[in-house]
Structure formats: C-alpha cells, structure tokens
Scaffold this motif. Structure first.
Motif, short mmCIF file in Angstrom:
data_model
loop_
_atom_site.label_atom_id
_atom_site.label_comp_id
_atom_site.label_asym_id
_atom_site.label_seq_id
_atom_site.Cartn_x
_atom_site.Cartn_y
_atom_site.Cartn_z
N ASP A 34 79.47 100.90 3.68
CA ASP A 34 78.08 101.30 3.46
C ASP A 34 77.15 100.10 3.61
O ASP A 34 76.09 100.20 4.21
N GLN A 37 76.19 98.94 7.14
CA GLN A 37 75.34 99.77 7.99
C GLN A 37 73.94 99.19 8.14
O GLN A 37 73.44 98.47 7.30
N SER A 39 71.05 100.60 8.10
CA SER A 39 70.00 101.10 7.20
C SER A 39 69.94 100.29 5.91
O SER A 39 68.97 100.38 5.16
N GLU A 42 66.90 97.72 5.39
CA GLU A 42 65.59 98.17 4.88
C GLU A 42 65.66 98.51 3.40
O GLU A 42 64.64 98.44 2.71
N LYS A 43 66.84 98.87 2.91
CA LYS A 43 66.96 99.16 1.48
C LYS A 43 66.99 97.87 0.66
O LYS A 43 66.68 97.87 -0.52
N ARG A 46 62.07 95.72 0.88
CA ARG A 46 60.97 96.61 1.27
C ARG A 46 59.75 95.74 1.55
O ARG A 46 59.62 94.65 0.98
N ASP A 177 66.94 102.39 -4.39
CA ASP A 177 67.61 101.53 -3.40
C ASP A 177 68.79 100.80 -4.04
O ASP A 177 69.87 100.72 -3.46
#
Lengths: 214, 141
Positions: A34, A37, A39, A42-43, A46, A177
């Motif tokens: 996880d 990854q 994505s 961005e988590k 911010r 997040d």
C-alpha cells in the motif's frame, strides 16, 4: 508426563502460532505494498500541510503528531536536532493525528497561530507547557488559547479560528490520511515515504542519512 | 480423549483469542484500552491452565479456569455495554491512552474487538459448562 492429550495440544498451539506468523507476514506485506503505491505521496503531504525547510529538499520528514501526546512532546527536540544536523537538506511536514480529547482543539488553535505567522513557535510552546493543559487526569483545554495569547497572538483571531471551524476539515483529512497510511501511534514519522519503525534520535538520523545516500 | 473435548475446545478458543489480540496490538498496532488489558489478564492464563490440566488429565483445571473466566466475562460484558452506548461513557474507567469506546475495527458492522472478546469468553464458558455436565453425568452413572 505421559499423556494422550499432549499431542493434540502441541498441534493446536503450533497451528495457532503458525497462523499468527502467517497473518503477520501477509499483513506487513499488504501494508508495504500500500505504501509503495503512487497515491501514497498525496496522502503523505497535502498542499495545506505546515512545512519547514526548502520545498525541494532531498529528504522530507512527515510527522504525524498529536499536540496532546507526551511521546510527541518528547520527540520534539529530537526532531529539531535531526533537522539541524542536515542544514538545507530536510523538509519537515506536520500532519495531525488527534487521538486525545483536546487534540483537535489544540490543532485548530495551532492553525490559528499559523494564520498569524507563529506556527512553529506556538507548536514548541504548546509542547513545552503540555503538562499544564494536557495532563490526562486534569486536562485544561482553556489553557491552550491562554498560552498562545501570552505569546502575543491575537486572542479574537485565535477564537475565530476555532469557532468558524475552518480548520476542522484539514484536521479530519489528516486523521483520515494517517489511518490509511497505517498510522496507529503518535508520533509516526515517514522519511521519504518510509515509515520509521523505531523512535529516537539515532533511528531518525539514520533514516535521513539513508535517504540522502540513495 | 472424548471426555476432554470441551476443554480442548476451550483451549482452542483461548489460543485464538490470545493470538488475535496480539495481532491487533502488536501487528496492526491498535492500542489496547484499559478494559482490554483486564480481559487479557483473564484470557491469557487460560492457555497454560487448560493445557496443563489436559496433559495431566486433571479435571480440576476446569475449576481454576472458571475462576479466571468469570471476571473476564464480566469485564467483557461491561466493555460491550460501554462500547455500544448502553452505559454512559462517563462511567468509563479509562483515563489514560485510548478510550474504551473508540471504535477501531468494525468489520461488517458488528464484528468489533469488544464483541470478539465477549464471544470468546462466552464460548469458553459454554465449553467449561459442557465439561462440568459431562463430568457430573459420569459420576452419577
């Protein structure tokens, strides 16, 4: 100890131990996958997150912290020391992980201090005086704003920062997040996206060094 | 072995509950609340007590297990009442760390950590009761 019952017990215990070990491996692997990854980036950071240091620094430390957490208080000077060890090379990003009763209030007030350009001083001061306002058996929420006002921040604007609720969404986003990134304790550090497994000066410094070498 | 099967079942439940709770706290890093610790105090020792009792074929181990089980069961019931809001939170003894009512896991809406614990204690209670009954039947026969 000759007993007919011993072998079923050994079997049962081994079965559960093996299952626990297997579940651990599977869980850790899925967690690491996880984190790998895209994505995740961005988590982790911010655009609204408070940050200190050059934006293009080779190393980014993301700290999920709770202003009311004693371990975060204990780590605060250590984080500063590590950042000072690598001048210009480290960017520190703060995310909130409100685990305690007044954490979200403290975070809102910190954001209020940020509006007045005194974020890092306010964070330092709240950690320093945390025993005054954040003790577990006698939390004094009203002290948080008082401490900030004593630092010279504008009282009305601080109150407005809380009352308007304009920071609540960011704080909730931080928490969401953090949960998705597997943050279960504060403080949690991500050094260039890798979760630091041990806390302390040496582990944090080593993680920054390793990221610089890469 | 057939006379002992309820204790084997109880041991299996205690093992799964122990492994599960350790998985939640040590692998998933979910902080255990105070009430969870009290339930652990009752659950973990069931393993050596039942295992030794089975190895030595000592039926009295069911009694020792019951003595541990009862406070565990009561704590689990209390925890669930708090968790699901039947009792007001102000009664909660949790003053440090995580609140006993924070919902950390909710699988399918009803599988939660306190409910899993309660199911574990109830299953073990049922096993110990089954063992007790079969023992009584034996002595009567």
């Amino acid at each position: 100890m000759k007993s007919r019952n011993i072998w079923p017990i050994v079997g049962l215990v081994s079965l559960v131990v093996v299952a626990l070990a297997a579940a651990t491996v599977v869980y850790r692997r899925s967690q690491d996958k996880d984190l790998a990854q895209a994505s995740v980036a961005e988590k982790l950071v911010r655009p609204y997150s408070p940050s200190m240091g050059p934006a293009d620094a080779p190393v980014t430390i993301v700290e999920f912290l709770d202003p009311e957490c004693e371990a975060c208080r204990a780590m605060a000077p250590i984080v500063k020391r590590v950042v000072a060890d690598f001048p210009g090379k480290v960017r520190l990003v703060v995310r909130y992980m409100p685990f305690h009763g007044n954490s979200a209030l403290a975070a809102s007030l910190l954001e209020g201090a940020r509006e007045q350009g005194k974020y890092w001083e306010a964070l330092d001061r709240l950690f320093e005086l945390q025993p005054e306002w954040g003790s577990h058996d006698n939390p004094r929420a009203e002290r948080i704003a008082e401490i900030l006002v004593e630092m010279g921040l504008d009282k009305a604007r601080l109150e407005d920062a809380v009352r308007s609720g304009r920071h609540a969404q960011k704080i909730e986003q931080d928490r969401a997040d953090g949960m998705e990134l597997g943050v279960r304790a504060t403080p949690s550090f991500f050094v260039n996206g890798t979760l630091l497994r041990d806390l302390g000066y040496e582990p944090l410094r080593a993680a920054v060094e390793a990221s610089l070498r890469r | 072995m057939n006379r002992w099967w309820p204790l084997f079942a109880a041991l299996a439940v205690a093992l799964v509950a122990t492994a599960g709770s350790l998985f939640f706290s040590e692998v998933m890093k979910l902080p255990p609340c105070v009430l969870c610790w009290y339930q652990r105090i009752a659950m973990y020792p069931l393993i050596p007590i039942l295992a030794l009792g089975l190895v030595l074929e000592d039926a009295r181990c069911a009694l020792y297990a019951t003595a541990l089980l009862l406070p565990g069961l009561v704590t689990a019931v209390y925890h669930n009442l708090l968790y699901y809001g039947v009792l007001p939170e102000s009664v909660s003894p949790c003053t440090q760390g995580i609140s006993c009512t924070s919902k950390q896991i909710e699988w399918f809406g009803f599988i939660t950590i306190p409910s899993l614990s309660l199911v574990g204690f109830v299953l073990i209670a049922a096993c110990l009761w089954a063992f007790h009954r079969s023992k009584r039947k034996e002595t009567l026969a």
